[in-house]
Write a protein that holds these residues in place. Sequence first.
Motif, PDB file in Angstrom:
ATOM      1  N   TRP A  34     -13.141  -1.714   0.605  1.00 27.34           N
ATOM      2  CA  TRP A  34     -11.860  -2.399   0.738  1.00 27.34           C
ATOM      3  C   TRP A  34     -10.877  -1.552   1.555  1.00 27.34           C
ATOM      4  O   TRP A  34     -10.137  -2.082   2.385  1.00 27.34           O
ATOM      5  CB  TRP A  34     -11.274  -2.719  -0.627  1.00 27.34           C
TER       6      TRP A  34
ATOM      7  N   LEU B 259      -4.963   2.357  -3.436  1.00 20.60           N
ATOM      8  CA  LEU B 259      -5.774   1.460  -4.265  1.00 20.60           C
ATOM      9  C   LEU B 259      -6.166   2.140  -5.576  1.00 20.60           C
ATOM     10  O   LEU B 259      -6.190   1.497  -6.640  1.00 20.60           O
ATOM     11  CB  LEU B 259      -7.024   1.021  -3.505  1.00 20.60           C
TER      12      LEU B 259
ATOM     13  N   TYR C 172      -8.021  -8.196  -4.467  1.00 16.24           N
ATOM     14  CA  TYR C 172      -9.393  -7.894  -4.035  1.00 16.24           C
ATOM     15  C   TYR C 172     -10.131  -9.125  -3.528  1.00 16.24           C
ATOM     16  O   TYR C 172     -11.324  -9.303  -3.740  1.00 16.24           O
ATOM     17  CB  TYR C 172     -10.155  -7.138  -5.124  1.00 16.24           C
TER      18      TYR C 172
ATOM     19  N   ILE D 123       0.841  -1.202   0.000  1.00 19.62           N
ATOM     20  CA  ILE D 123       0.000   0.000   0.000  1.00 19.62           C
ATOM     21  C   ILE D 123       0.874   1.249   0.000  1.00 19.62           C
ATOM     22  O   ILE D 123       0.654   2.191  -0.764  1.00 19.62           O
ATOM     23  CB  ILE D 123      -0.933  -0.001   1.230  1.00 19.62           C
TER      24      ILE D 123
ATOM     25  N   ILE E 224     -14.216   0.117  -3.766  1.00 22.83           N
ATOM     26  CA  ILE E 224     -12.859   0.410  -3.326  1.00 22.83           C
ATOM     27  C   ILE E 224     -12.864   1.046  -1.943  1.00 22.83           C
ATOM     28  O   ILE E 224     -11.954   0.846  -1.128  1.00 22.83           O
ATOM     29  CB  ILE E 224     -12.158   1.315  -4.376  1.00 22.83           C
TER      30      ILE E 224
ATOM     31  N   PRO F 240      -1.903  -4.547  -5.383  1.00 21.17           N
ATOM     32  CA  PRO F 240      -1.727  -4.271  -3.949  1.00 21.17           C
ATOM     33  C   PRO F 240      -1.811  -5.550  -3.129  1.00 21.17           C
ATOM     34  O   PRO F 240      -2.611  -6.436  -3.413  1.00 21.17           O
ATOM     35  CB  PRO F 240      -2.883  -3.319  -3.633  1.00 21.17           C
TER      36      PRO F 240
END
Length: 252
Positions: free
Chosen positions: A221, A240, A199, A22, A218, A179
């Motif tokens: 998440w 993201l 994901y 990240i 998103i 990611p």
Amino acid sequence: MRATQDILEIWRKFNDFPMETITKGWYSQISLGDKQRSVELMKQHREQYGTSGNCFDLSIWLIDEFRKNKLNCYAIFTPHSHVAVVVINEEGNKYLCDLGDQWIEPILIDRQHEAYTEQFLDGFFPGTQIRLKVLLDHLVVTYKRPNGKHSKQRFDLTPISDNELLAAGEKTQRKLSTPLVEKRLFLENQVAHWEFDNYKSFTSYQTGREKEVQLDSIEEWANRISRMSGINEEVVLKSLQVYLEKEGKHVN
């Protein structure tokens, strides 16, 4: 096979650190210069945003902590751009330290030591038994999951210089793929392993893997990743977005 107390005291400072890319996505947008951060900057970002970093960040940071405590150490590579650390205690014994793959503890890699074994062992990797085979110039780690599945990882035991480590880190930090976040969960009776990848998210326990409910946006998440990793939610969301734009994809 467990490390001595001098090593464990330093290792445990990183117990709450996730391995994550990240920070890589987020930092790629705010740095016009070098992408591999210094230890000082990593510490600043962790204090401000709860970030930690990928395997290069964590290894560079761990090496810095070991050396501040007068322990000799160096980086080693796998053929697939993964990095870990070898540390040497006061008795001259070597231990593998792999924060990048979120090992629970360092492990002895000296074949001549009386405690060395090539049997499968619990307590070193979350939800998985591991077995070592130390050869002249490389180390093979075999992982055995609760479902019986085996996988292997090979480390070249040749010490990597600091300059080589930083150069490889810089190269890796400039590559954005997908990611990834991994986090050890220190529970009452075991250490589990939470992971976000492509994901999907799940937790690996001693009894097997439990998938989490799939999310639709998103923003959802970013919230889940932030709660599980401790990283600032806004930083996660920005990162993201960078990855999705790079891939030209959408979550759904």
